[in-house]
Enzyme design. Structure first.
Site, PDB file in Angstrom:
ATOM      1  NE  ARG A 158      14.421  40.552  20.183  1.00 55.37           N
ATOM      2  CZ  ARG A 158      13.697  41.487  19.589  1.00 55.37           C
ATOM      3  NH1 ARG A 158      12.470  41.745  20.031  1.00 55.37           N
ATOM      4  NH2 ARG A 158      14.177  42.156  18.561  1.00 55.37           N
ATOM      5  CG  HIS A 171       7.147  39.083  17.928  1.00 53.20           C
ATOM      6  ND1 HIS A 171       8.353  38.463  18.175  1.00 53.20           N
ATOM      7  CD2 HIS A 171       7.440  40.410  17.815  1.00 53.20           C
ATOM      8  CE1 HIS A 171       9.321  39.368  18.203  1.00 53.20           C
ATOM      9  NE2 HIS A 171       8.785  40.554  17.981  1.00 53.20           N
ATOM     10  CB  CYS A 226      16.473  45.297  28.740  1.00 52.26           C
ATOM     11  SG  CYS A 226      15.801  43.779  29.456  1.00 52.26           S
ATOM     12  N   PRO A 227      17.228  44.868  25.683  1.00 53.56           N
ATOM     13  CG  PRO A 227      19.390  45.449  25.007  1.00 53.56           C
ATOM     14  CD  PRO A 227      18.222  45.952  25.816  1.00 53.56           C
ATOM     15  CG  ASP A 276       3.722  41.160  21.168  1.00 48.63           C
ATOM     16  OD1 ASP A 276       2.650  40.705  20.718  1.00 48.63           O
ATOM     17  OD2 ASP A 276       4.586  41.711  20.442  1.00 48.63           O
ATOM     18  CD  GLU A 321       8.806  35.421  19.244  1.00 48.16           C
ATOM     19  OE1 GLU A 321       8.508  36.056  20.265  1.00 48.16           O
ATOM     20  OE2 GLU A 321       9.325  35.968  18.231  1.00 48.16           O
TER      21      GLU A 321
END
Length: 323
Positions: free
Chosen positions: A239, A287, A210-211, A263, A268
């Site tokens: 995310r 990522h 999901c965002p 990931d 980050e």
């Protein structure tokens, strides 16, 4: 000729940078920068009609300083770094690249899941160190191994990557449950719609698709993690901000969860001393789920197509006009 500026081309490999620059050349003079700091944006993009960014923020103040700007190309699917309302007010097209990495991200979900289940990296290193050679038996094992067939995977979100992940899971013989706004009749055979609580409370594997929004930030909190099945596996390729990372680290260290495969992190790159970096049963990749060669090739192709369409007066993938 019109000016085209690429603010952070470092996200592409060298071959793709050259490919993108050559493909954009018919539409103007291309200036490409590996990285651009916030205070450098206005100067570098001055006079540009077309600007491309992946992570460089384009806010209302920046757009106000760039009166000739008519197009912002996002070298990614997510576009939270763009003030789309300000862009819409100024008549600036904001075009993203949807779904280019769907299969690659779903593949990473199972790369993490299979690594946790089979410990391939661990055993390859054990063999390299001579651990197998020194054993009296034909088989060497020092960790439990897990079979995915028959296990239940719960997916939070059922967009492109969620659907691709579900297809793979069904191929492994897993039961698939999803928390989604879609109705049950809209879901593929073998996929069951459940609540968010049911995903966390009843599934052997939980994977986020999901965002990140203001409403769901850190939704994977201590209470929700505590509700998970003992020994469950947690996967996040969505995310990092969806997760309370301190709470996840505690659950992993205490053995309440078997492992996590991540990931993405909330910051980050992560700072030295990040709570998850030293947790042995937390497997973190930097990522890269989106970054297969094939996915980046698609990213470049769609990016060029976005500019071509906008230059022709018929923009596509324009997120500034949505909602």
């Amino acid at each position: 000729m019109d000016k085209i500026v690429i603010l952070d081309a470092y996200t592409l490999c060298l071959d793709n940078r050259a490919m993108l620059k050559d493909a954009l050349a018919p539409y103007g003079t291309v200036e490409m920068y590996d990285r651009t700091l916030p205070h450098e944006v206005a100067e570098r993009a001055a006079g540009a009609k077309y600007v491309f960014t992946n992570k460089v923020v384009m806010d209302a103040a920046t757009m106000a300083a760039l009166p000739q700007l008519r197009f912002i190309g996002v070298l990614a699917t997510g576009y939270n770094i763009i003030d789309t309302e300000a862009a819409s007010e100024r008549g600036i097209v904001v075009a993203n690249v949807p779904a280019y990495s769907t299969e690659s991200v779903a593949q990473m979900v199972f790369a993490h899941l299979l690594n946790i289940a089979q410990r391939v990296g661990h055993y390859a290193e054990e063999v390299r160190k001579g651990a197998w050679s020194g054993q009296p038996d034909f088989s060497y094992r020092n960790t439990p191994l897990l079979e995915l067939h028959g296990k239940t995977i719960g997916l939070v979100g059922f967009g492109n990557t969620g659907q691709a992940t579900a297809r793979i899971a069904l191929g492994f013989g897993m039961q698939v449950k999803v928390c989604t706004s879609k109705a049950q009749e809209q879901l593929p055979d073998g996929v069951e719609k459940v609540t968010l609580d049911e995903v966390f409370e009843g599934c052997d594997v939980v994977s986020l698709h999901c965002p990140l929004t203001s409403d769901n930030a850190r939704m994977v909190n201590r209470e929700r993690i505590a509700s998970m099945k003992p020994g469950a596996i947690f996967i996040n390729t969505a995310r990092g901000g969806l997760v309370d990372e301190e709470a996840l680290a505690d659950a992993l260290r205490e053995g309440r969860l078997t492992a996590a495969g991540l990931d993405v992190l909330s910051t980050e790159p992560p700072a030295v001393g990040h709570p998850l970096l030293a947790v042995e049963n937390c497997f973190i990749t930097p990522h890269i789920a989106w970054a297969s060669r094939e996915a980046i090739d698609r990213l470049v192709a769609v990016t060029v197509g976005n500019l071509k369409a906008a230059a022709g007066g018929h923009p596509v993938n324009d997120v500034a006009t949505r909602g």
